[in-house]
Scaffold this motif. Sequence first.
Motif, mmCIF file in Angstrom:
data_model
loop_
_atom_site.group_PDB
_atom_site.id
_atom_site.type_symbol
_atom_site.label_atom_id
_atom_site.label_comp_id
_atom_site.label_asym_id
_atom_site.label_seq_id
_atom_site.Cartn_x
_atom_site.Cartn_y
_atom_site.Cartn_z
ATOM 1 N N UNK A 135 32.702 108.131 28.236
ATOM 2 C CA UNK A 135 31.693 108.463 27.243
ATOM 3 C C UNK A 135 31.443 109.951 27.089
ATOM 4 N N UNK A 136 31.664 110.703 28.159
ATOM 5 C CA UNK A 136 31.430 112.150 28.136
ATOM 6 C C UNK A 136 32.554 112.851 28.885
ATOM 7 N N UNK A 137 33.766 112.833 28.342
ATOM 8 C CA UNK A 137 34.926 113.373 29.066
ATOM 9 C C UNK A 137 34.827 114.856 29.376
ATOM 10 N N UNK A 138 33.900 115.575 28.720
ATOM 11 C CA UNK A 138 33.758 117.001 29.007
ATOM 12 C C UNK A 138 33.243 117.271 30.410
ATOM 13 N N UNK A 139 32.780 116.249 31.109
ATOM 14 C CA UNK A 139 32.309 116.481 32.481
ATOM 15 C C UNK A 139 33.443 116.969 33.386
ATOM 16 N N UNK A 140 34.670 116.661 33.015
ATOM 17 C CA UNK A 140 35.800 117.178 33.788
ATOM 18 C C UNK A 140 35.851 118.700 33.704
ATOM 19 N N UNK A 141 35.650 119.247 32.514
ATOM 20 C CA UNK A 141 35.645 120.699 32.345
ATOM 21 C C UNK A 141 34.401 121.323 32.983
#
Length: 276
Positions: A73-79
């Motif tokens: 849902x929030x793949x930017x958490x990887x960055x």
Amino acid sequence: MKKSLLNALVYILLATPILSFAGVDTVSTHSAIMNKEIKAVVITPKNYDTSKEYPVTYLLHGYSGNYASWIKGAPQIEQLADLYQMIIVSPDGNFDSWYWDSPTNPDSKYETYFIKELIPFIDENYETIPSKEGRAITGLSMGGHGALYLAIRHQDIFGVAGSQSGGVDITPFPENWNMKGYLGTKSEFPERWKEFSVMGQLHLLSKNNLPLIIHCGTDDFFYQVNLKLHEELTYLNIPHSFTSNPGGHTWDYWRDSVQYQLLFFNNYFKGIAQKQ
């Protein structure tokens, strides 16, 4: 490194995680208290270095979700894990556990699992700061409730906590989200329903012991209980950051909110490091 090569091999054979030691891992932990395997997504910075120690943020999913909900849902958490040089752990809390040790269902002991089993597993198998000063917790909806509930009850474990659209007061919702399946009915156990709510744990807080950040959209069905939480924390003189802005109970809101919460946690971790 915390583990010898032999210990690492034993860990791989017994715990059977899928490890890359960078990026996104999926691990499986055995819960002795519930006698089952439970998965979690673990995100490490791209330059993850086993000679360093990293702070950890535990990121809890909402009702009907699972361990993969946040990374999907929030793949930017990887960055964000890379930007802030932190490990992010998104564990499975079952789709409707509310992160309690259920007083009525002996097969649902998620508070004990998180505190006694998952956190030690992460500290043993990743290069973490193994103290409250290196741990944060937040989540969305059911997970927002779970994050504050666990953090307030275990201030020796978590140094900072947050909630995003959290169900922080369960008492107005006696027929929703299968909570009575874990607590019994509110009509039979009204005091239990108060005790198992975040609002029922506020007496455990003291000034400046647990920094809190709380977000909820003004169009969210949990908005009024979050506003009530903010007002009660203010009355109790408990410092906290509270943001209510336009938005509903949606991934659009949580994708935005999580960025600010991780920044808040990063500032906390940096502040602790500067004092040491």
